[in-house]
Motif scaffolding. Structure first.
Motif, PDB file in Angstrom:
ATOM      1  N   ASN A  56       9.856  -4.121  -3.117  1.00 56.39           N
ATOM      2  CA  ASN A  56      10.773  -2.977  -3.256  1.00 56.39           C
ATOM      3  C   ASN A  56      10.055  -1.826  -3.959  1.00 56.39           C
ATOM      4  OD1 ASN A  56      13.288  -1.865  -2.729  1.00 56.39           O
ATOM      5  ND2 ASN A  56      14.081  -2.363  -4.752  1.00 56.39           N
ATOM      6  N   ILE A  57       9.064  -1.247  -3.282  1.00 62.23           N
ATOM      7  CA  ILE A  57       8.190  -0.271  -3.939  1.00 62.23           C
ATOM      8  C   ILE A  57       8.656   1.169  -3.757  1.00 62.23           C
ATOM      9  CG2 ILE A  57       6.198  -1.789  -3.750  1.00 62.23           C
ATOM     10  CD1 ILE A  57       5.225  -0.072  -1.409  1.00 62.23           C
ATOM     11  N   TYR A  58       9.629   1.398  -2.890  1.00 60.21           N
ATOM     12  CA  TYR A  58      10.120   2.760  -2.664  1.00 60.21           C
ATOM     13  C   TYR A  58      11.506   2.950  -3.257  1.00 60.21           C
ATOM     14  CZ  TYR A  58       6.292   3.971   0.466  1.00 60.21           C
ATOM     15  OH  TYR A  58       5.056   4.254   0.974  1.00 60.21           O
ATOM     16  N   GLN A  59      11.726   4.169  -3.777  1.00 62.06           N
ATOM     17  CA  GLN A  59      13.031   4.573  -4.273  1.00 62.06           C
ATOM     18  C   GLN A  59      13.378   5.932  -3.654  1.00 62.06           C
ATOM     19  OE1 GLN A  59      15.067   2.584  -6.225  1.00 62.06           O
ATOM     20  NE2 GLN A  59      13.458   1.076  -5.800  1.00 62.06           N
ATOM     21  N   ALA A  60      14.589   6.388  -3.890  1.00 64.70           N
ATOM     22  CA  ALA A  60      15.053   7.619  -3.244  1.00 64.70           C
ATOM     23  C   ALA A  60      14.155   8.809  -3.561  1.00 64.70           C
ATOM     24  CB  ALA A  60      16.487   7.909  -3.664  1.00 64.70           C
ATOM     25  N   GLU A  61      13.624   8.867  -4.776  1.00 69.16           N
ATOM     26  CA  GLU A  61      12.784  10.009  -5.149  1.00 69.16           C
ATOM     27  C   GLU A  61      11.473  10.042  -4.373  1.00 69.16           C
ATOM     28  OE1 GLU A  61      12.411   6.937  -8.569  1.00 69.16           O
ATOM     29  OE2 GLU A  61      14.006   7.760  -7.281  1.00 69.16           O
ATOM     30  N   ASP A  62      11.108   8.931  -3.756  1.00 72.19           N
ATOM     31  CA  ASP A  62       9.879   8.887  -2.963  1.00 72.19           C
ATOM     32  C   ASP A  62      10.072   9.451  -1.558  1.00 72.19           C
ATOM     33  OD1 ASP A  62       8.357   7.520  -4.984  1.00 72.19           O
ATOM     34  OD2 ASP A  62       9.441   5.688  -4.448  1.00 72.19           O
ATOM     35  N   ILE A  63      11.312   9.717  -1.183  1.00 74.01           N
ATOM     36  CA  ILE A  63      11.626  10.167   0.169  1.00 74.01           C
ATOM     37  C   ILE A  63      11.691  11.694   0.209  1.00 74.01           C
ATOM     38  CG2 ILE A  63      13.242   9.980   2.088  1.00 74.01           C
ATOM     39  CD1 ILE A  63      11.924   7.318   1.238  1.00 74.01           C
ATOM     40  N   PRO A  64      10.915  12.346   1.078  1.00 80.48           N
ATOM     41  CA  PRO A  64      11.037  13.793   1.233  1.00 80.48           C
ATOM     42  C   PRO A  64      12.295  14.130   2.034  1.00 80.48           C
ATOM     43  CG  PRO A  64       9.453  12.925   2.793  1.00 80.48           C
ATOM     44  CD  PRO A  64       9.893  11.756   1.949  1.00 80.48           C
ATOM     45  N   GLU A  65      12.537  15.399   2.254  1.00 76.22           N
ATOM     46  CA  GLU A  65      13.668  15.798   3.082  1.00 76.22           C
ATOM     47  C   GLU A  65      13.480  15.247   4.492  1.00 76.22           C
ATOM     48  OE1 GLU A  65      14.203  19.998   2.949  1.00 76.22           O
ATOM     49  OE2 GLU A  65      14.985  19.977   0.894  1.00 76.22           O
ATOM     50  N   VAL A  66      14.559  14.705   5.053  1.00 76.92           N
ATOM     51  CA  VAL A  66      14.484  14.125   6.389  1.00 76.92           C
ATOM     52  C   VAL A  66      15.466  14.831   7.315  1.00 76.92           C
ATOM     53  CG1 VAL A  66      13.694  11.863   5.602  1.00 76.92           C
ATOM     54  CG2 VAL A  66      16.143  12.295   5.821  1.00 76.92           C
ATOM     55  N   ASP A  67      15.081  14.908   8.570  1.00 76.10           N
ATOM     56  CA  ASP A  67      15.939  15.553   9.560  1.00 76.10           C
ATOM     57  C   ASP A  67      17.080  14.644   9.988  1.00 76.10           C
ATOM     58  OD1 ASP A  67      14.343  18.130  10.164  1.00 76.10           O
ATOM     59  OD2 ASP A  67      12.838  16.545  10.333  1.00 76.10           O
TER      60      ASP A  67
ATOM     61  N   GLU B 185       0.871  -1.173   0.000  1.00 73.96           N
ATOM     62  CA  GLU B 185       0.000   0.000   0.000  1.00 73.96           C
ATOM     63  C   GLU B 185       0.907   1.222   0.000  1.00 73.96           C
ATOM     64  OE1 GLU B 185      -2.852   1.777   3.347  1.00 73.96           O
ATOM     65  OE2 GLU B 185      -3.568  -0.158   2.582  1.00 73.96           O
ATOM     66  N   LYS B 186       1.357   1.605  -1.167  1.00 72.38           N
ATOM     67  CA  LYS B 186       2.373   2.663  -1.237  1.00 72.38           C
ATOM     68  C   LYS B 186       1.794   4.011  -0.850  1.00 72.38           C
ATOM     69  CE  LYS B 186       6.010   4.621  -4.108  1.00 72.38           C
ATOM     70  NZ  LYS B 186       6.723   4.572  -5.412  1.00 72.38           N
ATOM     71  N   THR B 187       2.338   4.560   0.232  1.00 66.79           N
ATOM     72  CA  THR B 187       1.927   5.867   0.730  1.00 66.79           C
ATOM     73  C   THR B 187       2.786   6.947   0.091  1.00 66.79           C
ATOM     74  OG1 THR B 187       1.223   4.967   2.853  1.00 66.79           O
ATOM     75  CG2 THR B 187       1.790   7.307   2.806  1.00 66.79           C
ATOM     76  N   ASP B 188       2.164   8.053  -0.306  1.00 60.50           N
ATOM     77  CA  ASP B 188       2.897   9.204  -0.821  1.00 60.50           C
ATOM     78  C   ASP B 188       3.503   9.932   0.377  1.00 60.50           C
ATOM     79  OD1 ASP B 188       3.863  11.541  -1.899  1.00 60.50           O
ATOM     80  OD2 ASP B 188       2.057  12.005  -3.051  1.00 60.50           O
ATOM     81  N   LEU B 189       4.784   9.714   0.615  1.00 58.20           N
ATOM     82  CA  LEU B 189       5.435  10.295   1.791  1.00 58.20           C
ATOM     83  C   LEU B 189       5.528  11.811   1.697  1.00 58.20           C
ATOM     84  CD1 LEU B 189       8.337   7.699   2.222  1.00 58.20           C
ATOM     85  CD2 LEU B 189       6.028   7.627   3.174  1.00 58.20           C
ATOM     86  N   HIS B 190       5.621  12.328   0.475  1.00 54.52           N
ATOM     87  CA  HIS B 190       5.690  13.783   0.293  1.00 54.52           C
ATOM     88  C   HIS B 190       4.384  14.452   0.718  1.00 54.52           C
ATOM     89  CE1 HIS B 190       9.517  13.881  -1.981  1.00 54.52           C
ATOM     90  NE2 HIS B 190       9.110  12.720  -2.480  1.00 54.52           N
ATOM     91  N   ALA B 191       3.285  13.727   0.585  1.00 56.25           N
ATOM     92  CA  ALA B 191       1.971  14.315   0.858  1.00 56.25           C
ATOM     93  C   ALA B 191       1.558  14.204   2.322  1.00 56.25           C
ATOM     94  CB  ALA B 191       0.916  13.654  -0.029  1.00 56.25           C
ATOM     95  N   LEU B 192       2.324  13.493   3.136  1.00 53.25           N
ATOM     96  CA  LEU B 192       1.969  13.347   4.543  1.00 53.25           C
ATOM     97  C   LEU B 192       2.053  14.690   5.266  1.00 53.25           C
ATOM     98  CD1 LEU B 192       3.866  10.077   5.562  1.00 53.25           C
ATOM     99  CD2 LEU B 192       1.381  10.382   5.515  1.00 53.25           C
ATOM    100  N   ASP B 193       1.083  14.960   6.107  1.00 48.71           N
ATOM    101  CA  ASP B 193       1.144  16.126   6.979  1.00 48.71           C
ATOM    102  C   ASP B 193       2.340  15.927   7.914  1.00 48.71           C
ATOM    103  OD1 ASP B 193       0.876  18.113   8.873  1.00 48.71           O
ATOM    104  OD2 ASP B 193      -1.221  17.674   9.348  1.00 48.71           O
ATOM    105  N   LYS B 194       3.282  16.856   7.899  1.00 47.18           N
ATOM    106  CA  LYS B 194       4.506  16.673   8.677  1.00 47.18           C
ATOM    107  C   LYS B 194       4.235  16.628  10.174  1.00 47.18           C
ATOM    108  CE  LYS B 194       9.335  18.107   8.962  1.00 47.18           C
ATOM    109  NZ  LYS B 194      10.370  19.081   8.576  1.00 47.18           N
ATOM    110  N   GLU B 195       3.108  17.145  10.598  1.00 47.75           N
ATOM    111  CA  GLU B 195       2.782  17.135  12.025  1.00 47.75           C
ATOM    112  C   GLU B 195       2.119  15.829  12.455  1.00 47.75           C
ATOM    113  OE1 GLU B 195       3.901  19.527  14.049  1.00 47.75           O
ATOM    114  OE2 GLU B 195       4.823  20.286  12.207  1.00 47.75           O
ATOM    115  N   SER B 196       1.802  14.957  11.517  1.00 47.36           N
ATOM    116  CA  SER B 196       1.194  13.674  11.881  1.00 47.36           C
ATOM    117  C   SER B 196       2.282  12.729  12.381  1.00 47.36           C
ATOM    118  CB  SER B 196       0.464  13.065  10.681  1.00 47.36           C
ATOM    119  OG  SER B 196       1.358  12.853   9.599  1.00 47.36           O
ATOM    120  N   ASN B 197       1.940  11.938  13.381  1.00 49.03           N
ATOM    121  CA  ASN B 197       2.885  10.988  13.975  1.00 49.03           C
ATOM    122  C   ASN B 197       2.657   9.624  13.339  1.00 49.03           C
ATOM    123  OD1 ASN B 197       4.004  12.881  15.937  1.00 49.03           O
ATOM    124  ND2 ASN B 197       1.987  12.777  16.902  1.00 49.03           N
ATOM    125  N   VAL B 198       3.555   9.263  12.444  1.00 45.46           N
ATOM    126  CA  VAL B 198       3.354   8.061  11.646  1.00 45.46           C
ATOM    127  C   VAL B 198       4.659   7.298  11.463  1.00 45.46           C
ATOM    128  CG1 VAL B 198       1.468   9.141  10.348  1.00 45.46           C
ATOM    129  CG2 VAL B 198       3.786   9.217   9.434  1.00 45.46           C
TER     130      VAL B 198
END
Length: 357
Positions: free
Chosen positions: A136-147, A81-94
């Motif tokens: 293997n459904i995720y690639q680097a482009e699917d990752i938003p900026e991370v702290d 169930e591929k989640t769009d990580l870029h679209a996640l509300d950054k304040e949500s705890n997930v």
């Protein structure tokens, strides 16, 4: 003559291949550490031989390679169930599990990426240890900026050169055990953005604490073992406490971690790629349950499964066994599909036994 020429070409090709950046040698300062360190290598706090029986390494490998296990790999594409990580509300705890031991985590507005492996295999030998179809459904482009990028140890299924290089410009800070960060700096990471720590060291930023903690395992990417330290992590924030176990055999360190840091909301623990012969360095399912109880975690997520075949059990066995063992346990078992969002503030979220479908 032809045989000699072939051997020469093979040796030359192998030497050239081994000069790739992924085969870099780690750098560790020779000094005293909390983790046992002497003669240039790290050690576990208690003896933890890689093999639990009296078989020699060669015998063990022959048995491993020749003993066939039914359903060692799935014969269908794993559901996801591929989640769009870029679209996640950054304040949500997930949390989002990306298969095996790779995770994307958001806590109180802070983003973490754990042991990312986006490659199709987890091995220094091409076309071996291939990812299961559909895993293997995720690639680097699917990752938003991370702290924070967290790497638990330097094994190929946790520290993947192409993956960490591909996300390099998205990472604000990397946190690793001793020596593991030296790979990152050799692969282009700014030294100021890499924090290496001993067991029980911590990195603190505002109200966030990232603790580097013990594990009972080993390290090494080729023939030399234990030049770098292995470990686990605790993420502690005012409203959330998460334990990331990495790879580990069962030991008293879980109780010791609880004694130092208290109970956890969620523990991500190894539950897969186990073998009775490896039980000192990889937990059996019963031990994973006991480790959860030792940590007094409210919830447990079984990792290290469902992407690569690294041991001799059916691919679905870890999740089946851990589900049975956790049925009446005093914690909540979370078994998401790869890519499915785990809402950490929703204690009623249900997870299907997707591996049985």
């Amino acid at each position: 003559m032809l045989i000699a020429a072939f051997c020469f070409l093979l040796a030359s090709a192998s030497l050239l291949y081994l000069r790739q950046p992924q085969f870099a040698s780690p750098v560790v300062v020779d000094r005293t550490y909390i983790a046992p360190y002497h003669s240039g290598v790290f050690h576990n706090t208690v003896p933890a031989p890689i093999l639990a029986n009296s078989d020699g390494l060669l015998t063990a490998w022959i048995k491993f390679l020749t003993n066939k296990i039914p359903e060692a790999t799935p014969d269908f594409a794993l559901p996801s169930e591929k989640t769009d990580l870029h679209a996640l509300d950054k304040e949500s705890n997930v949390m989002v599990w990306m298969g095996h031991s790779s995770y994307f985590i958001q806590l109180d507005g802070v983003r973490f990426l754990v042991d990312p492996v986006f490659s199709d295999n987890a091995s220094p030998v091409p076309y071996t240890n291939l990812a299961f179809e559909g895993s293997n459904i995720y690639q680097a482009e699917d990752i938003p900026e991370v702290d924070y990028l967290l790497i638990t140890h330097d094994h190929w299924d946790h520290l993947d050169h192409p993956s960490v290089v591909a996300v390099r410009e998205k990472v604000a800070q990397a946190i690793t055990p001793i020596g593991v960060g030296s790979y990152l700096t050799q692969w282009g990471y700014d030294e100021s953005k890499v924090f290496e720590g001993d067991w029980y060291d911590s990195f603190e930023q505002g109200q966030l604490q990232i603790h580097i903690l013990p594990a009972q395992h080993f390290s090494g990417r080729l023939l030399k073992r234990n030049q770098t330290l292995w470990g686990s992590f605790a993420l502690i924030m005012p409203k959330h406490k998460v334990y990331i176990g990495g790879d580990s055999g069962y030991g008293d360190h879980f109780r010791q971690i609880h004694a130092r840091l208290g109970a956890f909301d969620v523990a991500i623990l190894e539950a897969g790629q186990y073998n009775e012969n490896w039980r000192h360095i990889h937990m059996m399912p019963e031990e994973t349950v006991q480790a959860t109880l030792d940590l007094q975690a409210k919830a447990m997520i079984p990792a290290h499964n469902s992407k690569f075949k690294l041991s001799k059990h059916a691919w679905h066995e870890p999740l089946e066994r851990i589900s049975e063992l956790s049925h009446d346990a005093n914690f909540r078992l979370m078994t998401p599909m790869i890519g499915q969002v785990m809402w950490l503030d929703d204690e009623q979220q249900n997870f299907e036994r997707w591996w049985q479908q």
